[in-house]
Design an enzyme around this catalytic site. Structure first.
Site, short mmCIF file in Angstrom:
data_model
loop_
_atom_site.label_atom_id
_atom_site.label_comp_id
_atom_site.label_asym_id
_atom_site.label_seq_id
_atom_site.Cartn_x
_atom_site.Cartn_y
_atom_site.Cartn_z
N TYR A 1 -13.14 -3.91 10.62
CA TYR A 1 -11.83 -3.23 10.68
C TYR A 1 -11.17 -3.46 12.05
O TYR A 1 -9.99 -3.80 12.12
CB TYR A 1 -12.04 -1.75 10.42
CG TYR A 1 -10.78 -0.93 10.32
CD1 TYR A 1 -10.00 -0.94 9.16
CD2 TYR A 1 -10.37 -0.13 11.38
CE1 TYR A 1 -8.84 -0.17 9.07
CE2 TYR A 1 -9.22 0.64 11.29
CZ TYR A 1 -8.46 0.62 10.14
OH TYR A 1 -7.31 1.37 10.06
N GLY B 1 0.84 -1.20 0.00
CA GLY B 1 0.00 0.00 0.00
C GLY B 1 0.87 1.24 0.00
O GLY B 1 0.53 2.26 0.62
N ILE C 1 -5.35 9.57 11.69
CA ILE C 1 -4.28 10.23 10.94
C ILE C 1 -4.89 10.85 9.68
O ILE C 1 -5.75 10.23 9.03
CB ILE C 1 -3.19 9.20 10.54
CG1 ILE C 1 -2.72 8.38 11.75
CG2 ILE C 1 -2.04 9.88 9.81
CD1 ILE C 1 -2.00 9.14 12.82
N VAL D 1 -2.29 -7.69 -1.95
CA VAL D 1 -1.80 -8.52 -0.84
C VAL D 1 -2.71 -9.69 -0.51
O VAL D 1 -2.30 -10.62 0.19
CB VAL D 1 -1.53 -7.68 0.43
CG1 VAL D 1 -0.42 -6.67 0.20
CG2 VAL D 1 -2.81 -7.01 0.94
N ASN E 1 1.44 -2.43 5.40
CA ASN E 1 0.70 -1.18 5.57
C ASN E 1 -0.64 -1.15 4.83
O ASN E 1 -1.55 -0.44 5.23
CB ASN E 1 1.59 -0.03 5.08
CG ASN E 1 0.82 1.26 4.88
OD1 ASN E 1 0.52 1.97 5.84
ND2 ASN E 1 0.48 1.57 3.64
N ALA F 1 -11.69 -5.86 14.20
CA ALA F 1 -11.31 -7.28 14.35
C ALA F 1 -10.04 -7.57 13.55
O ALA F 1 -9.14 -8.29 14.01
CB ALA F 1 -12.44 -8.18 13.90
N SER G 1 -3.99 -0.49 14.32
CA SER G 1 -4.80 0.72 14.52
C SER G 1 -5.22 0.82 15.97
O SER G 1 -5.42 -0.20 16.65
CB SER G 1 -6.05 0.66 13.64
OG SER G 1 -6.95 1.68 14.00
P1 NAP Z 1 -4.82 4.97 2.22
O1 NAP Z 1 -4.42 6.41 2.02
O2 NAP Z 1 -6.15 4.52 1.76
O3 NAP Z 1 -3.66 4.04 1.60
C1 NAP Z 1 -3.75 2.65 1.61
C2 NAP Z 1 -3.13 2.12 0.34
O4 NAP Z 1 -3.27 0.68 0.35
C3 NAP Z 1 -3.82 2.64 -0.92
O5 NAP Z 1 -2.87 3.02 -1.88
C4 NAP Z 1 -4.63 1.43 -1.37
O6 NAP Z 1 -4.86 1.41 -2.76
C5 NAP Z 1 -3.72 0.29 -0.94
N1 NAP Z 1 -4.40 -0.99 -0.94
C6 NAP Z 1 -5.71 -1.24 -0.70
N2 NAP Z 1 -5.98 -2.54 -0.84
C7 NAP Z 1 -4.81 -3.14 -1.18
C8 NAP Z 1 -4.45 -4.47 -1.48
N3 NAP Z 1 -5.35 -5.48 -1.48
N4 NAP Z 1 -3.15 -4.75 -1.80
C9 NAP Z 1 -2.24 -3.75 -1.84
N5 NAP Z 1 -2.53 -2.46 -1.57
C10 NAP Z 1 -3.80 -2.16 -1.24
O7 NAP Z 1 -4.76 4.59 3.77
P2 NAP Z 1 -3.82 5.13 4.96
O8 NAP Z 1 -4.65 6.01 5.80
O9 NAP Z 1 -2.52 5.59 4.45
O10 NAP Z 1 -3.65 3.75 5.78
C11 NAP Z 1 -2.49 2.96 5.72
C12 NAP Z 1 -2.57 1.93 6.83
O11 NAP Z 1 -2.67 2.60 8.09
C13 NAP Z 1 -3.80 1.02 6.73
O12 NAP Z 1 -3.46 -0.29 7.12
C14 NAP Z 1 -4.75 1.64 7.74
O13 NAP Z 1 -5.68 0.71 8.21
C15 NAP Z 1 -3.79 2.10 8.80
N6 NAP Z 1 -4.32 3.13 9.67
C16 NAP Z 1 -4.72 4.34 9.17
C17 NAP Z 1 -5.24 5.28 10.03
C18 NAP Z 1 -5.72 6.62 9.55
O14 NAP Z 1 -6.30 7.36 10.35
N7 NAP Z 1 -5.49 7.02 8.30
C19 NAP Z 1 -5.33 5.02 11.40
C20 NAP Z 1 -4.91 3.78 11.87
C21 NAP Z 1 -4.39 2.85 11.00
P3 NAP Z 1 -6.24 2.07 -3.35
O15 NAP Z 1 -6.50 3.32 -2.62
O16 NAP Z 1 -5.93 2.26 -4.80
O17 NAP Z 1 -7.30 1.04 -3.10
#
Ligand code: NAP
Length: 247
Positions: A155, A12, A188, A64, A90, A157, A142
């Site tokens: 999410y 990601g 974030i 993934v 990630n 779980a 998270s």
């Molecule tokens: P994001 O901006 O949506 O980025 C996630 C990336 O992962 C996107 O480029 C997405 O591609 C890609 N992705 C989705 N499904 C995938 C797959 N099957 N295989 C490979 N890549 C895939 O999210 P983020 O906020 O940066 O989050 C990153 C991580 O941090 C995640 O695990 C999220 O749960 C965790 N997190 C985020 C927050 C928050 O507040 N933002 C808080 C706690 C934890 P597409 O967009 O093209 O689908």
């Protein structure tokens, strides 16, 4: 340079927290392999990081949830860079709904990306890391995996499961000097949270002792520490990066 000549795979990695981790590792001299679902987007990010930070980058379309794509992607990284030192699991998605309204499809999709994805990548990276004499796996969990959140049964779980997977992997891989930790970010500012209304964001900020949502860089700083030599006696842990929202 804290990661000079280390090879890091970031799933990601095209945007958001994954991209911020990639840029932070690049500043410290790492070679980067970015996996994401849309090839053009991840290639663009890899090219921008290469030209901006003057490090070698590689990009691949790797979903993934698909073990063949994951295994093929890891093999291409080893063919390109000769080894893998760091894996950041990630990639993650949300499909929010209350439990009574949540469909099987919403449950299955989130568990597949957020929990099965790290399982697939962990299996596939073991052999290259063993051959490299050790490595680091960093799982992006998270706050919601620790405290729960109404509307996010799938999410929360998946992210709680990822904490358990982190601890089990840390125990199983320790003899090969592969250290496994998780980061539990709070809320974030990324595309994932841009979906929230301003009212919801304000209500969240009111629950955070540091009175703001976090930045992707806040998470990337913890991911840099866990990948660095300074974290060589830390495994099986969860570092919260949440502005004090959950203690
Ligand atoms: P994001 O901006 O949506 O980025 C996630 C990336 O992962 C996107 O480029 C997405 O591609 C890609 N992705 C989705 N499904 C995938 C797959 N099957 N295989 C490979 N890549 C895939 O999210 P983020 O906020 O940066 O989050 C990153 C991580 O941090 C995640 O695990 C999220 O749960 C965790 N997190 C985020 C927050 C928050 O507040 N933002 C808080 C706690 C934890 P597409 O967009 O093209 O689908």
């Amino acid at each position: 340079m804290r990661l000079k000549d280390k090879v890091a795979v970031i799933t990601g990695g095209a945007q958001g927290i994954g991209r911020s981790i990639a840029e932070t590792y690049a500043k410290e001299g790492a070679k980067l392999a970015l996996f994401d679902v849309v090839l053009e987007t991840v290639q663009k990010t890899a090219a921008e990081i290469k030209s901006h930070y003057n490090v070698d980058t590689f990009a691949a379309k790797v979903d993934v949830t698909k073990i063949e794509e994951v295994e093929n992607g890891m093999k291409q990284v080893v063919d390109t860079f000769g080894k893998i030192d760091v894996l950041v699991n990630n990639a993650g998605i949300t499909k929010d709904n209350l439990i009574l309204r949540m469909s099987d499809a919403e449950w299955d999709a989130v568990l597949a990306v957020n929990l099965k994805g790290p399982f697939n990548c962990t299996k596939a990276v073991f052999s290259p890391m063993r051959k490299a004499g050790g490595g680091r796996i960093i799982n992006i969990s998270s706050i919601v995996g620790l405290m729960g959140n109404a509307g996010q049964a799938n999410y929360s779980a998946s992210k709680g499961g990822l904490v358990a997977l982190t601890k089990t992997t840390a125990r199983e891989f320790s003899k090969k000097n592969i250290l496994v930790n998780a980061i539990a970010p709070g809320f974030i500012r990324t595309a994932m949270t841009d979906k929230l209304t301003d009212d919801v964001k304000a209500a969240l900020a009111a629950q955070i002792p540091l009175e703001r949502l976090g930045e992707a860089q806040d998470v990337a700083n913890a991911a840099l520490f866990l990948a660095s030599d300074e974290a060589s006696y830390i495994t099986g842990q969860v570092i919260s990066v949440n502005g004090g929202m959950y203690m």
